[in-house]
Structures are given as C-alpha cells and as structure tokens.
Design a protein around this motif. Structure first.
Motif, PDB file in Angstrom:
ATOM      1  N   HIS A 291       0.831  -1.203   0.000  1.00 48.49           N
ATOM      2  CA  HIS A 291       0.000   0.000   0.000  1.00 48.49           C
ATOM      3  C   HIS A 291       0.868   1.257   0.000  1.00 48.49           C
ATOM      4  CE1 HIS A 291      -3.430   2.453   2.082  1.00 48.49           C
ATOM      5  NE2 HIS A 291      -3.321   2.740   0.811  1.00 48.49           N
ATOM      6  N   ALA A 292       1.915   1.244   0.807  1.00 46.27           N
ATOM      7  CA  ALA A 292       2.800   2.414   0.869  1.00 46.27           C
ATOM      8  C   ALA A 292       3.453   2.704  -0.475  1.00 46.27           C
ATOM      9  CB  ALA A 292       3.876   2.199   1.931  1.00 46.27           C
ATOM     10  N   ASN A 293       3.738   1.652  -1.228  1.00 49.74           N
ATOM     11  CA  ASN A 293       4.421   1.812  -2.510  1.00 49.74           C
ATOM     12  C   ASN A 293       3.476   2.022  -3.689  1.00 49.74           C
ATOM     13  OD1 ASN A 293       6.910   1.482  -1.245  1.00 49.74           O
ATOM     14  ND2 ASN A 293       6.841  -0.739  -1.473  1.00 49.74           N
ATOM     15  N   SER A 294       2.190   2.087  -3.430  1.00 48.56           N
ATOM     16  CA  SER A 294       1.191   2.216  -4.507  1.00 48.56           C
ATOM     17  C   SER A 294       0.212   3.350  -4.243  1.00 48.56           C
ATOM     18  CB  SER A 294       0.426   0.897  -4.647  1.00 48.56           C
ATOM     19  OG  SER A 294       1.290  -0.182  -4.819  1.00 48.56           O
ATOM     20  N   PRO A 295       0.680   4.582  -4.163  1.00 46.24           N
ATOM     21  CA  PRO A 295      -0.248   5.663  -3.837  1.00 46.24           C
ATOM     22  C   PRO A 295      -1.373   5.844  -4.858  1.00 46.24           C
ATOM     23  CG  PRO A 295       1.872   6.540  -4.534  1.00 46.24           C
ATOM     24  CD  PRO A 295       2.032   5.061  -4.392  1.00 46.24           C
ATOM     25  N   GLY A 296      -1.141   5.476  -6.096  1.00 45.97           N
ATOM     26  CA  GLY A 296      -2.151   5.666  -7.130  1.00 45.97           C
ATOM     27  C   GLY A 296      -3.397   4.824  -6.962  1.00 45.97           C
TER      28      GLY A 296
ATOM     29  N   VAL B 298      -6.788   7.773  -0.423  1.00 41.86           N
ATOM     30  CA  VAL B 298      -6.805   9.142  -0.940  1.00 41.86           C
ATOM     31  C   VAL B 298      -6.427  10.154   0.140  1.00 41.86           C
ATOM     32  CG1 VAL B 298      -9.279   9.524  -0.561  1.00 41.86           C
ATOM     33  CG2 VAL B 298      -8.126  10.739  -2.394  1.00 41.86           C
ATOM     34  N   VAL B 299      -6.735   9.872   1.396  1.00 45.89           N
ATOM     35  CA  VAL B 299      -6.374  10.806   2.472  1.00 45.89           C
ATOM     36  C   VAL B 299      -4.857  10.832   2.648  1.00 45.89           C
ATOM     37  CG1 VAL B 299      -6.601  11.316   4.940  1.00 45.89           C
ATOM     38  CG2 VAL B 299      -8.595  10.557   3.645  1.00 45.89           C
ATOM     39  N   ALA B 300      -4.227   9.661   2.627  1.00 47.91           N
ATOM     40  CA  ALA B 300      -2.764   9.619   2.756  1.00 47.91           C
ATOM     41  C   ALA B 300      -2.081  10.283   1.561  1.00 47.91           C
ATOM     42  CB  ALA B 300      -2.296   8.177   2.898  1.00 47.91           C
ATOM     43  N   ALA B 301      -2.674  10.157   0.392  1.00 44.75           N
ATOM     44  CA  ALA B 301      -2.070  10.723  -0.816  1.00 44.75           C
ATOM     45  C   ALA B 301      -2.338  12.213  -0.973  1.00 44.75           C
ATOM     46  CB  ALA B 301      -2.587   9.979  -2.045  1.00 44.75           C
ATOM     47  N   LEU B 302      -3.525  12.666  -0.575  1.00 40.82           N
ATOM     48  CA  LEU B 302      -3.936  14.040  -0.879  1.00 40.82           C
ATOM     49  C   LEU B 302      -4.391  14.857   0.324  1.00 40.82           C
ATOM     50  CD1 LEU B 302      -6.067  13.346  -4.092  1.00 40.82           C
ATOM     51  CD2 LEU B 302      -3.799  14.386  -3.998  1.00 40.82           C
ATOM     52  N   GLY B 303      -4.200  14.339   1.543  1.00 35.81           N
ATOM     53  CA  GLY B 303      -4.732  14.997   2.735  1.00 35.81           C
ATOM     54  C   GLY B 303      -4.543  16.503   2.802  1.00 35.81           C
TER      55      GLY B 303
ATOM     56  N   GLY C 192      -1.674   9.220   8.466  1.00 33.83           N
ATOM     57  CA  GLY C 192      -0.480   9.983   8.814  1.00 33.83           C
ATOM     58  C   GLY C 192       0.779   9.130   8.772  1.00 33.83           C
ATOM     59  N   VAL C 193       0.677   7.919   9.290  1.00 32.71           N
ATOM     60  CA  VAL C 193       1.822   6.997   9.245  1.00 32.71           C
ATOM     61  C   VAL C 193       2.194   6.709   7.803  1.00 32.71           C
ATOM     62  CG1 VAL C 193       2.574   4.626   9.715  1.00 32.71           C
ATOM     63  CG2 VAL C 193       1.381   5.932  11.494  1.00 32.71           C
ATOM     64  N   LEU C 194       1.196   6.409   6.981  1.00 38.47           N
ATOM     65  CA  LEU C 194       1.468   6.087   5.582  1.00 38.47           C
ATOM     66  C   LEU C 194       2.137   7.258   4.869  1.00 38.47           C
ATOM     67  CD1 LEU C 194       1.026   3.594   3.786  1.00 38.47           C
ATOM     68  CD2 LEU C 194      -1.042   4.700   2.944  1.00 38.47           C
ATOM     69  N   THR C 195       1.682   8.468   5.150  1.00 39.16           N
ATOM     70  CA  THR C 195       2.297   9.653   4.552  1.00 39.16           C
ATOM     71  C   THR C 195       3.759   9.773   4.986  1.00 39.16           C
ATOM     72  OG1 THR C 195       0.167  10.793   4.494  1.00 39.16           O
ATOM     73  CG2 THR C 195       2.132  12.174   4.362  1.00 39.16           C
ATOM     74  N   SER C 196       4.018   9.582   6.270  1.00 46.05           N
ATOM     75  CA  SER C 196       5.389   9.664   6.777  1.00 46.05           C
ATOM     76  C   SER C 196       6.276   8.590   6.164  1.00 46.05           C
ATOM     77  CB  SER C 196       5.406   9.529   8.301  1.00 46.05           C
ATOM     78  OG  SER C 196       4.750  10.614   8.895  1.00 46.05           O
ATOM     79  N   VAL C 197       5.740   7.391   6.011  1.00 47.32           N
ATOM     80  CA  VAL C 197       6.494   6.298   5.403  1.00 47.32           C
ATOM     81  C   VAL C 197       6.862   6.664   3.967  1.00 47.32           C
ATOM     82  CG1 VAL C 197       6.267   3.920   4.527  1.00 47.32           C
ATOM     83  CG2 VAL C 197       5.620   4.465   6.888  1.00 47.32           C
ATOM     84  N   ARG C 198       5.926   7.239   3.247  1.00 51.04           N
ATOM     85  CA  ARG C 198       6.195   7.599   1.848  1.00 51.04           C
ATOM     86  C   ARG C 198       7.253   8.689   1.713  1.00 51.04           C
ATOM     87  NH1 ARG C 198      -0.110   7.361  -0.160  1.00 51.04           N
ATOM     88  NH2 ARG C 198      -0.160   5.096  -0.443  1.00 51.04           N
TER      89      ARG C 198
END
Length: 194
Positions: free
Chosen positions: A98-103, A107-112, A162-168
């Motif tokens: 999931h972390a490696n596939s933002p597309g 959507v919140v992690a990608a565009l928050g 938030g975690v996913l965003t930080s990981v990315r």
C-alpha cells in the motif's frame, strides 16, 4: 461528430478512473486537465462535455478513490478469519504494498493536505464521500455505541493515513518497513486486542 450516450458514459468513466489514480500519484494540482485528458486519449476541449470544472472532476475522482479503497478494505475484512477483520484491514493498510502504490491507495494519505486547502464547497462534497467510506468500514470497529465506534474509527484511520504519509516521505527502505511494522503492532494491539 456526435457520440452515443454509451460512448460518452464510457469516456466519463475513463476520465474518472485516470484522474483518481493520477491525482493520488501526482496530486490534483500537478495533474492538470490536459494531462488527464491526454492519458485518456481525448482533447482538453472535450473535458467540459463531462465536467463543469476541475473542482467537479476532483470531487468525483476523490469519491471514486474512496469507493475503490472501501471496496478493497471490505474484501480484506470479509476474507479474514472470524474476529480478525479489523486486524486484517490494519495490516493491509499499513503494508509495504500500500505504501508503494499511492495511485491505488488511500486518498487521504495521498492528498490529505491538498484536500484541506480546497474551498469549503469542495471540502463539503468530499466529506460526503468520506462519510460513505466510514459507514462501510464502521461495522468492523469495536465499540459499545455508534459514537464510540466512530471515535475509534476517526482516530485509527486518520492516524494510519499519517503513518502512511510519513512512510512515503522516508527514503530508507529499511526505515520504511520498520515504521510500518511498529505502526501495525501498535494499532493492532490498541484497537483489536482485548
């Protein structure tokens, strides 16, 4: 040249599908109308046959992204062993895949931050999509009352985003995996273990 309603509907669906992915991968501001239309094989001028504005496309693309994510999370929950649905959703959400596939992800992690900067009228429309997503997943969240379930859902899913965003943002693959592992452990223990 006039096209059938079916052809127009298919083009509309293609535009939404491409926009939902492109916005999550590159941001709504970076993925202009021309970029999206080119990926679909249509002209920028044809855009206005399908949407009144870029904000309308953005809202519909975000709704599509919430729907896709919701369907995926339901599949994960339904395929989990009895009593393990939320755990399975947490593990799926906080996975390297999931972390490696933002597309195709959250959507919140990608565009928050971008969502938060949209005009109030746009945010209200997006909020309706978020509410629909929340309603689909709320039955899997523990709690004695609807209010308690809702409070836990909001804390859990916004924290995971938030975690996913930080990981990315993190460049070290080892550190990324460590962050995901620690977060999975924490959220599973905090929200699923009694």
């Amino acid at each position: 040249m006039r096209y059938s309603l079916e052809h127009k509907s298919q083009n509309h669906e293609n535009i939404l599908s491409v926009a939902a992915r492109s916005f999550r991968e590159h941001g709504g501001d970076s993925s202009g109308i021309g970029t999206v239309m080119k990926k679909v094989g249509l002209t920028k001028g044809g855009f206005y046959r399908h949407f009144k504005s870029k904000d309308d496309l953005f809202v519909e693309a975000v709704a599509r992204a919430f729907d896709e994510m919701g369907r995926g999370m339901l599949e994960v929950a339904k395929s989990a062993p009895e009593g393990q649905a939320l755990r399975a959703m947490i593990e799926h959400y906080l996975s390297a895949r999931h972390a490696n596939s933002p597309g195709v992800g959250c959507v919140v992690a990608a565009l928050g931050p971008e969502l938060a900067r949209k005009p109030l009228s746009v945010r209200k429309r997006i909020e309706a999509s978020l509410e629909s997503y929340r309603k689909r997943l709320l039955p899997f969240v523990p709690g004695q009352t609807q209010e308690e379930k809702l409070a836990k859902f909001q804390l859990l899913f916004s924290s995971m985003a938030g975690v996913l965003t930080s990981v990315r943002v993190t460049s070290s693959l080892q550190r990324r995996e460590q962050m995901l592992t620690e977060a999975r452990t924490f959220f599973v223990r905090s929200f699923t273990e009694r």
